[in-house]
Each structure stands twice: as C-alpha cells, then as structure tokens.
Scaffold this motif. Structure first.
Motif, short mmCIF file in Angstrom:
data_model
loop_
_atom_site.label_atom_id
_atom_site.label_comp_id
_atom_site.label_asym_id
_atom_site.label_seq_id
_atom_site.Cartn_x
_atom_site.Cartn_y
_atom_site.Cartn_z
N GLU A 240 0.83 -1.20 0.00
CA GLU A 240 0.00 0.00 0.00
C GLU A 240 0.87 1.25 0.00
OE1 GLU A 240 -3.28 2.44 -0.15
OE2 GLU A 240 -3.09 0.31 -0.57
N GLN A 241 1.93 1.26 0.81
CA GLN A 241 2.84 2.41 0.84
C GLN A 241 3.56 2.57 -0.49
OE1 GLN A 241 1.42 3.93 3.63
NE2 GLN A 241 3.42 4.87 3.43
N LEU A 242 3.95 1.46 -1.10
CA LEU A 242 4.61 1.53 -2.40
C LEU A 242 3.68 2.15 -3.43
CD1 LEU A 242 7.00 0.98 -4.24
CD2 LEU A 242 6.11 -1.36 -4.56
N ARG A 243 2.42 1.74 -3.43
CA ARG A 243 1.45 2.31 -4.37
C ARG A 243 1.35 3.82 -4.17
NH1 ARG A 243 -3.19 4.26 -4.38
NH2 ARG A 243 -3.71 3.81 -2.23
N LYS A 244 1.25 4.25 -2.92
CA LYS A 244 1.14 5.68 -2.62
C LYS A 244 2.41 6.44 -3.01
CE LYS A 244 -2.05 5.22 1.27
NZ LYS A 244 -2.20 5.33 2.73
N GLU A 245 3.57 5.90 -2.66
CA GLU A 245 4.83 6.57 -2.97
C GLU A 245 5.08 6.65 -4.48
OE1 GLU A 245 6.85 8.31 -1.16
OE2 GLU A 245 6.01 7.83 0.80
N MET A 246 4.69 5.61 -5.22
CA MET A 246 4.84 5.63 -6.68
C MET A 246 3.94 6.72 -7.27
SD MET A 246 7.07 3.25 -7.71
CE MET A 246 6.65 2.93 -9.40
N ALA A 247 2.70 6.81 -6.80
CA ALA A 247 1.78 7.83 -7.30
C ALA A 247 2.31 9.23 -6.97
CB ALA A 247 0.39 7.63 -6.70
N LEU A 248 2.80 9.41 -5.77
CA LEU A 248 3.35 10.70 -5.36
C LEU A 248 4.59 11.06 -6.18
CD1 LEU A 248 3.09 13.02 -3.30
CD2 LEU A 248 4.57 11.69 -1.79
N SER A 249 5.43 10.09 -6.44
CA SER A 249 6.62 10.29 -7.24
C SER A 249 6.27 10.75 -8.65
CB SER A 249 7.43 8.99 -7.29
OG SER A 249 8.53 9.11 -8.15
N LEU B 83 12.34 8.10 -6.74
CA LEU B 83 12.01 7.08 -5.74
C LEU B 83 12.87 5.87 -6.04
CD1 LEU B 83 9.88 6.24 -3.48
CD2 LEU B 83 8.68 5.11 -5.34
N ALA B 84 13.35 5.22 -5.00
CA ALA B 84 14.18 4.03 -5.17
C ALA B 84 13.71 2.94 -4.22
CB ALA B 84 15.65 4.36 -4.91
N LEU B 85 14.03 1.71 -4.58
CA LEU B 85 13.81 0.55 -3.71
C LEU B 85 15.14 -0.14 -3.49
CD1 LEU B 85 10.64 -1.19 -5.22
CD2 LEU B 85 10.75 0.45 -3.35
N ILE B 86 15.34 -0.60 -2.27
CA ILE B 86 16.52 -1.39 -1.93
C ILE B 86 16.04 -2.71 -1.34
CG2 ILE B 86 18.57 -1.56 -0.47
CD1 ILE B 86 18.62 1.50 -0.37
N LYS B 87 16.56 -3.80 -1.87
CA LYS B 87 16.28 -5.13 -1.32
C LYS B 87 17.51 -5.57 -0.56
CE LYS B 87 16.28 -8.64 -4.15
NZ LYS B 87 15.89 -9.68 -5.13
N ILE C 93 25.35 -10.32 4.12
CA ILE C 93 24.33 -9.34 3.73
C ILE C 93 24.58 -8.95 2.29
CG2 ILE C 93 23.37 -7.06 4.20
CD1 ILE C 93 24.38 -7.50 7.12
N ARG C 94 23.52 -9.05 1.50
CA ARG C 94 23.57 -8.67 0.09
C ARG C 94 22.43 -7.72 -0.20
NH1 ARG C 94 22.76 -14.02 -2.53
NH2 ARG C 94 21.67 -14.39 -0.60
N PHE C 95 22.60 -6.87 -1.19
CA PHE C 95 21.55 -5.91 -1.52
C PHE C 95 21.46 -5.70 -3.02
CE2 PHE C 95 25.36 -3.40 -1.23
CZ PHE C 95 25.22 -2.47 -2.25
N ALA C 96 20.31 -5.23 -3.43
CA ALA C 96 20.06 -4.80 -4.81
C ALA C 96 19.26 -3.51 -4.72
CB ALA C 96 19.29 -5.86 -5.58
N ARG C 97 19.36 -2.70 -5.75
CA ARG C 97 18.61 -1.44 -5.75
C ARG C 97 18.13 -1.12 -7.15
NH1 ARG C 97 23.94 1.87 -4.84
NH2 ARG C 97 24.79 1.65 -6.91
N VAL C 98 17.01 -0.42 -7.20
CA VAL C 98 16.48 0.08 -8.47
C VAL C 98 15.91 1.47 -8.23
CG1 VAL C 98 15.97 -2.16 -9.52
CG2 VAL C 98 14.24 -1.04 -8.12
N GLN C 99 15.94 2.25 -9.27
CA GLN C 99 15.37 3.59 -9.28
C GLN C 99 14.10 3.53 -10.12
OE1 GLN C 99 17.23 6.33 -8.03
NE2 GLN C 99 15.61 7.77 -8.48
N ALA C 100 13.02 4.13 -9.63
CA ALA C 100 11.77 4.17 -10.39
C ALA C 100 11.98 4.98 -11.66
CB ALA C 100 10.65 4.79 -9.55
N VAL C 101 11.34 4.55 -12.72
CA VAL C 101 11.39 5.29 -13.99
C VAL C 101 10.02 5.90 -14.24
CG1 VAL C 101 13.28 3.93 -14.96
CG2 VAL C 101 10.93 3.20 -15.34
N ALA C 102 9.97 6.88 -15.11
CA ALA C 102 8.74 7.63 -15.38
C ALA C 102 7.57 6.71 -15.73
CB ALA C 102 8.98 8.62 -16.51
N GLN C 103 6.46 6.96 -15.08
CA GLN C 103 5.20 6.26 -15.33
C GLN C 103 5.26 4.76 -15.08
OE1 GLN C 103 2.49 8.20 -15.88
NE2 GLN C 103 3.91 9.91 -15.72
#
Length: 145
Positions: free
Chosen positions: A23-32, A39-43, A116-126
């Motif tokens: 739910e937060q991801l949906r809101k943050e994506m819309a706001l972005s 906006l970015a995500l880190i796993k 500990i391992r991580f991955a990251r992505v940056q949101a792209v337009a739309q």
C-alpha cells in the motif's frame, strides 16, 4: 510471519508487514509521478553462509539495527524470512548515503554470522508497482563485506 493486531507490522521484527508495504509503495509511486520526484527501492537479503537456517536472534538483531540506520520516511518491510525491502523517497541522492551506512555498519550481524547482500532500483517515469518490483527481483545482488 505473523502480523500485529493492526496489520501494519510484522509481530516478530516490528518492521512493516507486506500488505502495508504494498500500500505504501502504491502511494509513494503515485506521489513520485505526481511530483516528478525520484524514488528508489533497496532489497536486502541476509543469510548465514554456514547454516541453512537463520536464528531468530539474528533476524531480530538485524531488524533492530536496520531500523536504526533508516530514516523515519523510509518504509522498511520484511517480505520474507530473510528479505527486507526499503522504499526510499528521494531516489539516488538518498540511496547512496544509505548504502554507505549499510556497508560500514558492523552492527548488522551478530558476531559477523550473517552475509548481507543488496540490490537497488530507481523508479522510472510512469512505472507501476509491479514493474519496479520485477526489476528489483532481477537486479543483481551485491555483497556487503
């Protein structure tokens, strides 16, 4: 995983629950998209290379220390036994300092028992939530040594 009575938190780690995270991801994506802000995500994946099981003490310690390393506006959710995903408003300019804190945080593991391992992505337009989560799943995992 069990959730708190409000359904917002994982009852073991007190991190955000998956339903709340989505739910937060949906809101943050819309706001972005609306504000044209990054906006970015880190796993973050943590496991014990010497054992197939992760001890409850390791999970609790890792979760507590990760919470101390994040900002209040970051949504940190436990999405699997040993998987955490973090929503980072502000994108790359906020992700790099956070990853530096992670890489230099010796407190994340109990006696250095966790890898500990991580991955990251940056949101792209739309982009929608499903697409960014799929890209995060496919992103290569980098180790924190």
């Amino acid at each position: 995983m069990l959730y708190s009575h409000d359904g917002i938190h994982d009852s073991q780690t007190h991190l955000s629950s998956p339903p709340y995270f989505y739910e937060q991801l949906r809101k943050e994506m819309a706001l972005s998209i609306r504000k044209n802000s990054p906006l970015a995500l880190i796993k973050v994946i943590f496991d014990n290379p010497e054992s197939e099981q992760i001890r409850a003490a390791d999970v609790l310690h890792f979760s507590h220390e990760l919470t101390a390393l994040t900002r209040r506006e970051d949504c940190v959710a436990r999405l699997g036994v040993n998987e955490v995903v973090i929503i980072v408003p502000g994108g790359q300019s906020e992700v790099e300092p956070f990853l530096n804190r992670l890489m230099h945080a010796t407190s994340l593991t109990v006696n250095h028992t966790l890898q500990i391992r991580f991955a990251r992505v940056q949101a792209v337009a739309q982009e929608n939530e499903l697409t960014i989560l799929e890209r995060l799943e496919e992103a290569p995992l980098l180790s924190i040594d």
